[in-house]
Motif scaffolding. Sequence first.
Motif, mmCIF file in Angstrom:
data_model
loop_
_atom_site.group_PDB
_atom_site.id
_atom_site.type_symbol
_atom_site.label_atom_id
_atom_site.label_comp_id
_atom_site.label_asym_id
_atom_site.label_seq_id
_atom_site.Cartn_x
_atom_site.Cartn_y
_atom_site.Cartn_z
ATOM 1 N N UNK A 1 0.817 -1.218 0.000
ATOM 2 C CA UNK A 1 0.000 0.000 0.000
ATOM 3 C C UNK A 1 0.845 1.260 0.000
ATOM 4 N N UNK A 2 2.127 1.142 0.377
ATOM 5 C CA UNK A 2 2.958 2.323 0.559
ATOM 6 C C UNK A 2 3.992 2.513 -0.542
ATOM 7 N N UNK A 3 4.330 1.440 -1.236
ATOM 8 C CA UNK A 3 5.411 1.504 -2.224
ATOM 9 C C UNK A 3 4.931 0.972 -3.569
ATOM 10 N N UNK B 1 10.784 7.318 -3.997
ATOM 11 C CA UNK B 1 12.127 7.014 -4.482
ATOM 12 C C UNK B 1 12.059 6.313 -5.836
ATOM 13 N N UNK B 2 13.139 6.465 -6.600
ATOM 14 C CA UNK B 2 13.212 5.840 -7.920
ATOM 15 C C UNK B 2 13.249 4.317 -7.800
ATOM 16 N N UNK C 1 8.313 13.251 5.747
ATOM 17 C CA UNK C 1 9.314 12.591 4.907
ATOM 18 C C UNK C 1 9.095 11.078 4.887
ATOM 19 N N UNK C 2 8.893 10.498 6.055
ATOM 20 C CA UNK C 2 8.762 9.044 6.154
ATOM 21 C C UNK C 2 7.486 8.523 5.504
ATOM 22 N N UNK C 3 6.422 9.317 5.519
ATOM 23 C CA UNK C 3 5.139 8.846 5.009
ATOM 24 C C UNK C 3 4.824 9.341 3.599
ATOM 25 N N UNK C 4 5.727 10.113 3.007
ATOM 26 C CA UNK C 4 5.447 10.577 1.656
ATOM 27 C C UNK C 4 6.679 10.501 0.757
ATOM 28 N N UNK D 1 9.110 16.728 14.772
ATOM 29 C CA UNK D 1 8.217 15.592 14.577
ATOM 30 C C UNK D 1 7.514 15.643 13.226
ATOM 31 N N UNK D 2 6.857 16.768 12.940
ATOM 32 C CA UNK D 2 6.009 16.855 11.754
ATOM 33 C C UNK D 2 6.789 16.661 10.459
#
Length: 276
Positions: A135-137, A193-194, A185-188, A179-180
């Motif tokens: 679902x994320x990649x 990434x290529x 970065x981690x969730x978007x 935090x934000x």
Amino acid sequence: MEGSSSEAIVKDCHRTFPDNPYFTTEAAQNKLYRVLNAYAKHDPDVGYCQGMNFLTGLLLLHVEEETAFALLVHIMNTCGVRGIYLPNMSQLQLRLRQLSYLVLTHLPRLHQHFMETGIQIVIFASPWYLSLYTSEFSLNFAGRVTDIMLADRSDAILTKVALALLMEAQERILEQDGFEMTIIYLKSEIHEWSRERLNQVITEAAAMTDINAQSLDALALQFEEEDRLQAAEDALLASEGSNNSQQSTGGEDLKAIISYMDLLGMDNEDMEGEGE
């Protein structure tokens, strides 16, 4: 329970790979529903859990629904993923704890950053495990993870990939302010990434031979022992606190003891009232 599972499956079928042309068709969504519903009936203790729809969707992109169902059962049981989807999610909690430990031992600067910003692994890594990265990649990335898991007959690759992703992202994560920004970065950004960069992550994860099913099992036993010792220590401290409390009231006069008991009785009545 069966009815609630069916309703949840119907909702999630429409949310599965909405940008993929294959899953915009009613026929594909019906296949997805049938496989997930069949598994819920096959394993009522698990039933249906969000994340299973993406994994099953990935399988249906490559095989027919009968084979997809067989592969889903195989991944759950032989590869050891089933515990992630149980209602108490005990295995998911264990895997996240193991990942946190590996970040501490392999990426101490990143661990310190997470501590300082108040970020817990569960916030961003839970979807990685629950959907097996589907679902994320990209589907290519998730497919390679699933292939390795099937070949290894173990879910260890899920943790290895999580650690490899954090290794690859560490310097950029450390640049994030607070935090934000770190969570964004981690969730978007990390998901964009290529293909080449994600392939490198897979290569790095596969090379982590010290992290495997056996080492993760050993780490689970270590956690069990730590928890047992912590529980014993907590019980001892509670017992000592109780003894000290009893000793402190031993020299008080009768009037003070009666007042204390009256206060307890008043609290009990208040609690009973709140319960009503």
